[in-house]
Structure formats: structure tokens, C-alpha cells
Design a protein around this motif. Structure first.
Motif, short mmCIF file in Angstrom:
data_model
loop_
_atom_site.label_atom_id
_atom_site.label_comp_id
_atom_site.label_asym_id
_atom_site.label_seq_id
_atom_site.Cartn_x
_atom_site.Cartn_y
_atom_site.Cartn_z
N ALA A 221 0.83 -1.21 0.00
CA ALA A 221 0.00 0.00 0.00
C ALA A 221 0.87 1.26 0.00
O ALA A 221 0.52 2.25 -0.66
N ARG B 273 2.09 1.69 -3.55
CA ARG B 273 1.02 2.22 -4.41
C ARG B 273 0.80 3.70 -4.14
O ARG B 273 0.58 4.49 -5.08
N ALA B 274 0.86 4.08 -2.87
CA ALA B 274 0.67 5.49 -2.52
C ALA B 274 1.78 6.36 -3.10
O ALA B 274 1.52 7.47 -3.59
N GLU C 268 3.63 5.59 -5.78
CA GLU C 268 3.45 5.60 -7.23
C GLU C 268 2.31 6.53 -7.64
O GLU C 268 2.37 7.20 -8.66
N GLY C 269 1.28 6.57 -6.83
CA GLY C 269 0.12 7.41 -7.13
C GLY C 269 0.28 8.83 -6.65
O GLY C 269 -0.66 9.62 -6.74
N GLU C 270 1.45 9.15 -6.13
CA GLU C 270 1.75 10.50 -5.64
C GLU C 270 0.72 10.99 -4.64
O GLU C 270 0.22 12.12 -4.72
N SER C 271 0.41 10.14 -3.67
CA SER C 271 -0.52 10.49 -2.60
C SER C 271 0.07 11.60 -1.74
O SER C 271 1.26 11.90 -1.81
N GLU C 272 -0.77 12.17 -0.91
CA GLU C 272 -0.33 13.23 0.00
C GLU C 272 0.73 12.69 0.97
O GLU C 272 0.65 11.53 1.41
N CYS C 273 1.68 13.55 1.29
CA CYS C 273 2.77 13.15 2.20
C CYS C 273 2.24 12.67 3.55
O CYS C 273 2.73 11.69 4.09
N ASP D 124 -0.57 11.23 4.25
CA ASP D 124 -1.15 9.89 4.11
C ASP D 124 -0.05 8.83 4.04
O ASP D 124 -0.15 7.76 4.66
N ILE D 125 1.00 9.14 3.29
CA ILE D 125 2.11 8.19 3.16
C ILE D 125 2.81 8.01 4.50
O ILE D 125 3.12 6.88 4.90
N GLN E 22 0.82 5.73 6.69
CA GLN E 22 0.96 4.33 6.29
C GLN E 22 2.31 3.76 6.73
O GLN E 22 2.38 2.61 7.18
#
Length: 92
Positions: free
Chosen positions: A24, A27-28, A30-35, A37-38, A41
Motif C-alpha cells: 500500500a 502504491r501510494a 506511485e500514485g503521488e498520494s499526500e505526504c 497519508d504516506i 501508512q
């Protein structure tokens, strides 16, 4: 670690959950999720790894370490329990 056979399935389930958490995170990223959120995780994954380490380490202490209490007149298991308590406090 033949003594872990009795808890083998529990340990494997933990490892599989950790693998899912790491996937996860990938994926985060790779998907350039918010810092934020990463980071959340990653923190969850680190907590899961610490939990796994705590379980395996506790079993190791209880199974393999020589109890030095007999040499010092303390009650049986006191040194082991003290060490386990310290290790658990570290992982909180």
C-alpha cells in the motif's frame, strides 16, 4: 526457530499483513498520494513490524535465555520478565 511452529500461522498472518501494508505504501508513492497519508501508512507499517519483532523476541527470551535469577536469589523468571517489560516499553 522450531519452537515457533506452534505459532507459525499467527506469525505468517502478521507477515502477510505487513506485506500488504508495504504494498500500500508503494502504491501510494506511485500514485503521488499526500505526504501525510504516506507518513501515516509508514508509521502503521513500522508499528506492525515492531509488534512482530516484540512477539518473536519475547518468545526467544522465554525459550533461549538463561535465567540468571537463580544466581542472585531472585524469584524464578524475574530477569526474563524484567527484560520483556523493557523490550515492550521500547516498542510502545
Amino acid at each position: 526457530m522450531s519452537h515457533t511452529i506452534r505459532d507459525k500461522q499467527k506469525l505468517l498472518n502478521r507477515v502477510r499483513r505487513i506485506r500488504g501494508q508495504v504494498d500500500a505504501i508503494e502504491r501510494a508513492l506511485e500514485g503521488e498520494s499526500e505526504c501525510g497519508d504516506i507518513l501515516q501508512q509508514i508509521t502503521g507499517c513500522r508499528g506492525a513490524m515492531n509488534g512482530l519483532l516484540g512477539v518473536v523476541l519475547e518468545d526467544y527470551i522465554r525459550t533461549h535465555l538463561v535465567d540468571s535469577d537463580a544466581d542472585h536469589g531472585a524469584g524464578p523468571g524475574d530477569a526474563q520478565q524484567q527484560l520483556i517489560d523493557v523490550v515492550h516499553s521500547y516498542f510502545k
